[in-house]
Design an enzyme around this catalytic site. Structure first.
Site, PDB file in Angstrom:
ATOM      1  N   GLU A 101      -7.802  -4.027  10.029  1.00  0.00           N
ATOM      2  CA  GLU A 101      -7.324  -3.279   8.866  1.00  0.00           C
ATOM      3  C   GLU A 101      -8.037  -3.810   7.626  1.00  0.00           C
ATOM      4  O   GLU A 101      -8.343  -5.011   7.544  1.00  0.00           O
ATOM      5  CB  GLU A 101      -5.796  -3.474   8.801  1.00  0.00           C
ATOM      6  N   ASP A 105      -0.741  -3.486   2.518  1.00  0.00           N
ATOM      7  CA  ASP A 105      -0.112  -3.314   1.211  1.00  0.00           C
ATOM      8  C   ASP A 105       1.411  -3.296   1.441  1.00  0.00           C
ATOM      9  O   ASP A 105       2.027  -4.339   1.562  1.00  0.00           O
ATOM     10  CB  ASP A 105      -0.655  -2.015   0.605  1.00  0.00           C
ATOM     11  N   LYS A 133      -1.693  -8.044   0.398  1.00  0.00           N
ATOM     12  CA  LYS A 133      -0.939  -8.077  -0.865  1.00  0.00           C
ATOM     13  C   LYS A 133       0.517  -8.345  -0.515  1.00  0.00           C
ATOM     14  O   LYS A 133       1.323  -7.429  -0.431  1.00  0.00           O
ATOM     15  CB  LYS A 133      -1.011  -6.708  -1.545  1.00  0.00           C
ATOM     16  N   PHE A 154      -5.364  -3.277  -8.309  1.00  0.00           N
ATOM     17  CA  PHE A 154      -5.944  -2.045  -7.775  1.00  0.00           C
ATOM     18  C   PHE A 154      -7.375  -2.378  -7.339  1.00  0.00           C
ATOM     19  O   PHE A 154      -8.255  -2.538  -8.168  1.00  0.00           O
ATOM     20  CB  PHE A 154      -5.927  -0.998  -8.885  1.00  0.00           C
TER      21      PHE A 154
END
Ligand code: PRP
Length: 181
Positions: A101, A105, A133, A154
């Site tokens: 991956e 998130d 994250k 971001f």
């Protein structure tokens, strides 16, 4: 197409990524040292750059397959529906599988994909994510190997897009909007 003007600040260089992939490859090769053929599964589309670099560092016999999942629903909600848009070409029952991956998130994508693949009874199933994250996590999942833990920024590049752009950057960058909007 992105509607606001932005610039990209480098966050993780191509050199740092390459060095980390070298380390991770050694750990993965050790974990799968008893395997005659590892199936490396890339989650499209974001993982395409990472998987390409990772498999070329792996000193193992590998097969490469891809799966495309898409998550729907309001990103602010904790329950998201994950739909399989493209399934694996090959069967994985009794096989050794590494899921690759680009970023974890909320974790919904990886959580759902792992559940789906486990049901197919692989011999061993492991996961690797280039980026994690942890502060954004909603689903109870953590990849077995993580390249870099990052704050809630971001990010784009090295396979990761902003409105389908910037996947081809050789580094991980941080999007900074320049219109103060
Ligand atoms: C991104 C990324 C991961 C997923 C992570 O994919 O590539 O697969 O989101 O998010 P989550 O942990 O919150 O589920 P995206 O759906 O944007 O598709 P893409 O890989 O085709 O860019």
């Amino acid at each position: 197409m992105p509607t606001r003007p932005y610039v990209i600040d480098e966050m993780i260089s191509a050199k740092q990524i390459a060095a980390r992939i070298e380390e991770l490859s050694r750990e993965i090769a050790h974990e799968f040292s008893d395997t005659d053929k590892l199936v490396v599964v890339g989650l499209l589309r974001g993982s395409f750059v990472f998987i390409a670099d990772l498999v070329r560092e792996l000193d193992l016999a590998v097969e490469v397959d891809f799966l495309e999942a898409s998550s729907y629903g309001n990103a602010m909600e904790s329950s998201r529906e994950v739909k399989i848009l493209k399934d694996l070409r090959g069967a994985i029952e009794g096989r050794d599988v590494l899921v690759v991956e680009d970023i974890v998130d909320t974790g919904h994508t990886l959580f759902h994909v792992i559940g789906l693949l486990k049901a197919r009874k692989p011999r061993k199933l492991r996961t690797i994510a280039l980026l994690d994250k942890p502060s954004r996590r909603e689903a109870p999942i953590k990849a077995d190997w993580t390249g870099f833990e990052i704050p809630d920024e971001f990010v784009v590049g090295y396979g990761i897009d902003f409105a389908q752009r910037n996947r081809n950057l050789p580094f991980i960058g941080k999007v900074r909007f320049t219109d103060d909007g």
